[in-house]
Scaffold this motif. Structure first.
Motif, PDB file in Angstrom:
ATOM      1  N   ALA A 131       4.133  44.298 -17.960  1.00  0.00           N
ATOM      2  CA  ALA A 131       5.486  44.829 -18.120  1.00  0.00           C
ATOM      3  C   ALA A 131       5.765  45.303 -19.537  1.00  0.00           C
ATOM      4  CB  ALA A 131       6.509  43.767 -17.712  1.00  0.00           C
ATOM      5  N   TYR A 132       5.082  44.743 -20.560  1.00  0.00           N
ATOM      6  CA  TYR A 132       5.389  45.131 -21.942  1.00  0.00           C
ATOM      7  C   TYR A 132       4.720  46.441 -22.352  1.00  0.00           C
ATOM      8  CZ  TYR A 132       0.798  43.119 -23.014  1.00  0.00           C
ATOM      9  OH  TYR A 132      -0.543  42.836 -23.036  1.00  0.00           O
ATOM     10  N   MET A 133       3.899  47.033 -21.485  1.00  0.00           N
ATOM     11  CA  MET A 133       3.217  48.278 -21.806  1.00  0.00           C
ATOM     12  C   MET A 133       3.915  49.453 -21.114  1.00  0.00           C
ATOM     13  SD  MET A 133      -0.825  47.284 -21.651  1.00  0.00           S
ATOM     14  CE  MET A 133      -1.255  48.937 -22.228  1.00  0.00           C
ATOM     15  N   PRO A 134       3.773  50.660 -21.685  1.00  0.00           N
ATOM     16  CA  PRO A 134       4.358  51.837 -21.032  1.00  0.00           C
ATOM     17  C   PRO A 134       3.749  52.067 -19.649  1.00  0.00           C
ATOM     18  CG  PRO A 134       3.717  52.341 -23.293  1.00  0.00           C
ATOM     19  CD  PRO A 134       3.133  50.994 -22.973  1.00  0.00           C
ATOM     20  N   VAL A 135       4.461  52.739 -18.790  1.00  0.00           N
ATOM     21  CA  VAL A 135       3.989  53.017 -17.437  1.00  0.00           C
ATOM     22  C   VAL A 135       2.871  54.053 -17.490  1.00  0.00           C
ATOM     23  CG1 VAL A 135       4.625  53.944 -15.177  1.00  0.00           C
ATOM     24  CG2 VAL A 135       6.205  52.441 -16.409  1.00  0.00           C
ATOM     25  N   SER A 176      18.865  35.473 -19.693  1.00  0.00           N
ATOM     26  CA  SER A 176      19.455  34.520 -18.755  1.00  0.00           C
ATOM     27  C   SER A 176      19.224  35.012 -17.345  1.00  0.00           C
ATOM     28  CB  SER A 176      20.965  34.346 -19.020  1.00  0.00           C
ATOM     29  OG  SER A 176      21.654  35.544 -18.735  1.00  0.00           O
ATOM     30  N   GLY A 177      19.464  34.111 -16.386  1.00  0.00           N
ATOM     31  CA  GLY A 177      19.291  34.487 -14.994  1.00  0.00           C
ATOM     32  C   GLY A 177      18.028  33.922 -14.391  1.00  0.00           C
ATOM     33  N   ASP A 178      17.760  34.310 -13.146  1.00  0.00           N
ATOM     34  CA  ASP A 178      16.621  33.764 -12.410  1.00  0.00           C
ATOM     35  C   ASP A 178      15.274  34.223 -12.954  1.00  0.00           C
ATOM     36  OD1 ASP A 178      18.509  32.590 -10.802  1.00  0.00           O
ATOM     37  OD2 ASP A 178      18.450  34.180  -9.281  1.00  0.00           O
ATOM     38  N   LEU A 179      15.229  35.368 -13.608  1.00  0.00           N
ATOM     39  CA  LEU A 179      13.948  35.920 -14.058  1.00  0.00           C
ATOM     40  C   LEU A 179      13.532  35.424 -15.433  1.00  0.00           C
ATOM     41  CD1 LEU A 179      14.434  39.647 -12.946  1.00  0.00           C
ATOM     42  CD2 LEU A 179      13.325  37.796 -11.699  1.00  0.00           C
ATOM     43  N   ILE A 180      14.318  34.549 -16.062  1.00  0.00           N
ATOM     44  CA  ILE A 180      14.004  34.142 -17.426  1.00  0.00           C
ATOM     45  C   ILE A 180      12.755  33.261 -17.494  1.00  0.00           C
ATOM     46  CG2 ILE A 180      15.458  32.073 -17.362  1.00  0.00           C
ATOM     47  CD1 ILE A 180      16.221  32.684 -20.264  1.00  0.00           C
ATOM     48  N   ASN A 181      12.430  32.601 -16.392  1.00  0.00           N
ATOM     49  CA  ASN A 181      11.281  31.690 -16.388  1.00  0.00           C
ATOM     50  C   ASN A 181       9.969  32.375 -16.027  1.00  0.00           C
ATOM     51  OD1 ASN A 181      12.933  29.453 -17.031  1.00  0.00           O
ATOM     52  ND2 ASN A 181      13.488  29.199 -14.855  1.00  0.00           N
ATOM     53  N   GLN A 182       9.989  33.681 -15.816  1.00  0.00           N
ATOM     54  CA  GLN A 182       8.755  34.387 -15.478  1.00  0.00           C
ATOM     55  C   GLN A 182       8.104  34.908 -16.756  1.00  0.00           C
ATOM     56  OE1 GLN A 182       9.103  37.242 -12.337  1.00  0.00           O
ATOM     57  NE2 GLN A 182      10.587  36.017 -11.161  1.00  0.00           N
ATOM     58  N   PRO A 183       6.945  34.353 -17.126  1.00  0.00           N
ATOM     59  CA  PRO A 183       6.331  34.721 -18.414  1.00  0.00           C
ATOM     60  C   PRO A 183       5.902  36.177 -18.497  1.00  0.00           C
ATOM     61  CG  PRO A 183       4.826  33.396 -17.081  1.00  0.00           C
ATOM     62  CD  PRO A 183       6.148  33.360 -16.401  1.00  0.00           C
ATOM     63  N   GLN A 184       5.569  36.781 -17.361  1.00  0.00           N
ATOM     64  CA  GLN A 184       5.134  38.181 -17.406  1.00  0.00           C
ATOM     65  C   GLN A 184       6.274  39.138 -17.734  1.00  0.00           C
ATOM     66  OE1 GLN A 184       5.360  36.316 -14.748  1.00  0.00           O
ATOM     67  NE2 GLN A 184       6.116  37.430 -12.942  1.00  0.00           N
ATOM     68  N   LEU A 185       7.521  38.626 -17.720  1.00  0.00           N
ATOM     69  CA  LEU A 185       8.680  39.460 -18.031  1.00  0.00           C
ATOM     70  C   LEU A 185       9.323  39.064 -19.352  1.00  0.00           C
ATOM     71  CD1 LEU A 185      10.378  39.638 -14.506  1.00  0.00           C
ATOM     72  CD2 LEU A 185       8.865  41.317 -15.570  1.00  0.00           C
ATOM     73  N   SER A 186       8.542  38.434 -20.230  1.00  0.00           N
ATOM     74  CA  SER A 186       9.106  38.037 -21.517  1.00  0.00           C
ATOM     75  C   SER A 186       9.503  39.264 -22.338  1.00  0.00           C
ATOM     76  CB  SER A 186       8.100  37.176 -22.291  1.00  0.00           C
ATOM     77  OG  SER A 186       6.875  37.897 -22.465  1.00  0.00           O
ATOM     78  N   TYR A 187       8.676  40.296 -22.305  1.00  0.00           N
ATOM     79  CA  TYR A 187       8.994  41.574 -22.936  1.00  0.00           C
ATOM     80  C   TYR A 187       8.804  42.676 -21.897  1.00  0.00           C
ATOM     81  CZ  TYR A 187       9.421  39.822 -27.705  1.00  0.00           C
ATOM     82  OH  TYR A 187       9.870  39.173 -28.827  1.00  0.00           O
ATOM     83  N   ILE A 188       9.755  43.591 -21.833  1.00  0.00           N
ATOM     84  CA  ILE A 188       9.710  44.669 -20.845  1.00  0.00           C
ATOM     85  C   ILE A 188       9.840  45.995 -21.577  1.00  0.00           C
ATOM     86  CG2 ILE A 188      10.752  45.612 -18.755  1.00  0.00           C
ATOM     87  CD1 ILE A 188      11.996  42.853 -18.287  1.00  0.00           C
ATOM     88  N   HIS A 189       8.909  46.909 -21.307  1.00  0.00           N
ATOM     89  CA  HIS A 189       8.952  48.226 -21.943  1.00  0.00           C
ATOM     90  C   HIS A 189      10.077  49.059 -21.328  1.00  0.00           C
ATOM     91  CE1 HIS A 189       7.599  52.233 -23.274  1.00  0.00           C
ATOM     92  NE2 HIS A 189       7.045  51.559 -24.299  1.00  0.00           N
ATOM     93  N   LYS A 190      10.634  49.943 -22.147  1.00  0.00           N
ATOM     94  CA  LYS A 190      11.779  50.762 -21.700  1.00  0.00           C
ATOM     95  C   LYS A 190      11.429  51.695 -20.550  1.00  0.00           C
ATOM     96  CE  LYS A 190      11.031  54.444 -25.115  1.00  0.00           C
ATOM     97  NZ  LYS A 190      11.630  55.204 -26.224  1.00  0.00           N
TER      98      LYS A 190
END
Length: 624
Positions: A131-135, A176-190
């Motif tokens: 998720a932290y890399m560009p598409v 915050s929210g339900d997705l905060i505990n998912q490590p693969q979504l710690s950083y998300i590219h724009k």
């Protein structure tokens, strides 16, 4: 004081210049002017909890929801190719919109952005990258899912790249929210984020709001607070409309003498008496009861002003915001609906168009998408119209379009085939039309064939069966297909009415041609439409008057066995038919004077059967 002045450079002698108005007698512009103490204050953003509390009230909730619900109500299309009717819709997009619940997610994003000032749609894209890399647009398999997050659940990561503009962050982080505990979504590219901002803010204020926009309730809050306070105050006053007053002689002296307990016992006994026999027992000489009613005049006007204030702040018509019927004589509310639809169209263009285009690009680039990874040429987003015409308005539009199409066909600009294909070639009627360059444009030929007819001076003549749209002598043909001026261009009988009828009925003829022409001239001057049935009947009556004045009687005025009554019967009002003989001769015309009617009635009485005389001559005859 002089040290505080500003030298503007154009005041001689080192003087100062002070702009403004001041009146020391009335205090305007001085320290006694109360308006001088009205100051602006910095914007204080409503907190998350305050916004959520406001959303619990029906009016702020409607202000937030109405834009989101209406803007996503009709959906959108993905078109490619030419413009207008030549544009084609990308096949399979509608199914993808339903499978991914795109309209529902857009609705949630719009509501969250209007409530909190910002929201994001998180795209779960299967492209083989974290998720932290560009598409990787060349290796997108599919868009798996979409998740809506408000601005308090996701925040831009602030670094040196976006230090001066938080809204242009490269990375986002779930806070915050339900997705905060998912490590693969710690950083998300724009690239995997569709951002929806609230109301626009200037740069410096936006930075104080961490790069997000402003809640739609921020500007409405003061107006709503005043309106809600006014309503609650009015409701409270209704419970105290009548005030019960119990007058006791010498009450002040009794209180001063320390007789409070006696007064309290007296009031309790009075209250008990009301409960027992629904009345009060008082001393007639020392006590008095009275109900005082409050005057609520003017409260309705004040509440209406407060209501108008919140309508203006919300930018929503009162018919939509409060669900009211249109006010005013002849009002239908269609103008408010049309204006609000334009406002919603602007909202779609500003807040929806760019995120939807980004999402549709990811979907069409996916290998399992409707276009199998290929982007159509010149593709674009087109929102479906939000304002719907009713049946009467649609019929009026079609009539106007048909009138314009008829003009163009007569002038040779369009061909009937082009008009038919454009209007009825699709699944439904369309007012869009695109010229076919392969069609040769030329005016219709004359009935006998040959070249295009010409007028004098080289101008093109009017096509056979048509009328010149540039010639306003006989009236113009407006957009709705109706004439502004009634004329004789195919609408009434051609030529002279008497002449035409004379050809058909040789036995009907006006003997005095000079008087006949005078009667015709008088009819043409009196009536706007000539020839017509009423004008023809007027000619007969005028001719009779002129003939009788000149010759002294009506003998020889007409020739033939059938007189003018039969002559004009088909064009005028059909006379009443009765059983028996018609005893009149020249008096059966459409326009008959009162004297003629009396004379005919008397003549009919004289020649009526004997059995009717008693009825006709009776003074008290009544129909049974």
């Amino acid at each position: 004081m002089e040290s505080e002045g500003i030298d503007l450079g154009h005041v001689g002698g080192g003087g100062v210049r002070a702009d403004g108005l001041q009146n020391v007698l009335i205090g305007m512009g001085t320290g006694r002017d109360k308006a001088q103490y009205t100051k602006t204050t910095a914007t204080v953003f409503l907190a998350q909890e305050e916004l959520e509390n406001l959303y619990g009230e029906w009016l702020p909730r409607r202000i937030v929801d109405i834009y989101a619900d209406q803007a996503t109500r009709k959906g959108f299309k993905v078109l490619f190719g030419g413009e207008g009717v030549r544009a084609e819709e990308v096949q399979g997009i509608e199914q993808v919109i339903e499978d991914l619940y795109i309209l529902e997610h857009l609705n949630l994003a719009a509501k969250n952005s209007r409530l909190y000032g910002g929201a994001c749609l998180l795209l779960f894209i299967d492209d083989g990258r974290p998720a932290y890399m560009p598409v990787d647009k060349r290796n997108i398999r599919r868009v798996e899912d979409i998740e809506c997050l408000d601005r308090w659940q996701i925040a831009p990561v602030i670094n040196e790249e976006n230090l001066y503009d938080y809204s242009k962050a490269t990375y986002y982080q779930i806070v915050s929210g339900d997705l905060i505990n998912q490590p693969q979504l710690s950083y998300i590219h724009k690239d995997r984020i569709l951002r929806f901002d609230g109301d626009w803010l200037p740069y410096r204020i936006r930075q104080r709001n961490y790069g997000w926009g402003m809640s739609s309730l921020q500007t409405v809050y003061d107006s709503f607070r005043h309106y809600w306070t006014g309503l609650n105050s009015a409701a409270t006053l209704l419970t105290e409309f009548d005030i019960f007053v119990h007058k006791v002689r010498g009450l002040a002296a009794m209180l001063a003498a320390g007789k409070e307990s006696s007064i309290r016992d007296r009031l309790q006994v009075n209250d008990m008496s009301k409960s027992i026999y629904r009345g009060y027992a008082i001393d007639a000489e020392k006590e008095e009861l009275e109900f005082i009613s409050r005057n609520f005049g003017g409260i309705g006007e004040i509440l209406e002003k407060l209501r108008v204030d919140i309508i203006g702040a919300s930018k929503i018509p009162h018919t939509v915001l409060f669900g009211e019927s249109p006010s005013g004589l002849g009002s239908t509310g269609r103008s408010e609906e049309r204006d609000f639809a334009k406002t919603l169209a602007d909202y779609q263009s500003v807040h929806f168009k760019r995120p939807i285009k980004k999402l549709m690009e990811m979907i069409m680039l996916s290998k399992e998408g409707p276009t199998k990874g290929e982007l159509p040429e010149s593709w674009r987003i087109s929102f479906n119209p939000l304002f719907e015409l009713n049946e009467r308005e649609m019929a009026d539009v079609r009539a106007r379009v048909a009138a314009v199409d008829g003009r163009y066909i007569q002038l040779g600009v369009l061909s009937p085939r082009e008009v038919a294909d454009a209007r009825y070639g699709g699944s439904e009627w369309s007012m869009e039309l695109t010229l076919d360059p392969s069609v040769v444009r030329e005016l219709p030929a004359q009935a006998g064939g040959g070249a295009t007819p010409q007028r004098g001076g080289g101008e093109m003549a009017v096509p056979p069966g048509g009328r010149d749209p540039l010639d306003e002598e006989n009236g113009t043909l407006p957009m709705d297909g109706s004439r502004e001026v009634e004329d004789s261009a195919g609408l009434y009988l051609p030529g002279d009415l008497e002449k035409v009828r004379g050809e058909e009925k040789e036995d009907a003829e006006f003997k005095d041609k000079e008087l006949h022409n005078q009667a015709i001239a008088a009819a043409k001057a009196k009536f706007k439409v000539w020839p017509s049935a009423v004008a023809g009947a007027y000619v007969t009556q005028k001719y009779k008057a002129l003939y009788k004045r000149k010759h002294g009687s009506m003998e020889g005025a007409f020739s033939g066995k059938k007189q003018q009554a039969e002559y004009f019967k088909k064009d005028a009002i059909e006379p009443m038919k009765v059983e028996g003989l018609i005893l009149s001769d020249l008096d059966e015309a459409a326009l008959i004077s009162a004297e003629d009617i009396d004379a005919a009635l008397n003549q009919w009485k004289e020649e009526a059967p004997e059995r009717f005389k008693d009825i006709l001559e009776a003074e008290d005859a009544r129909p049974e």
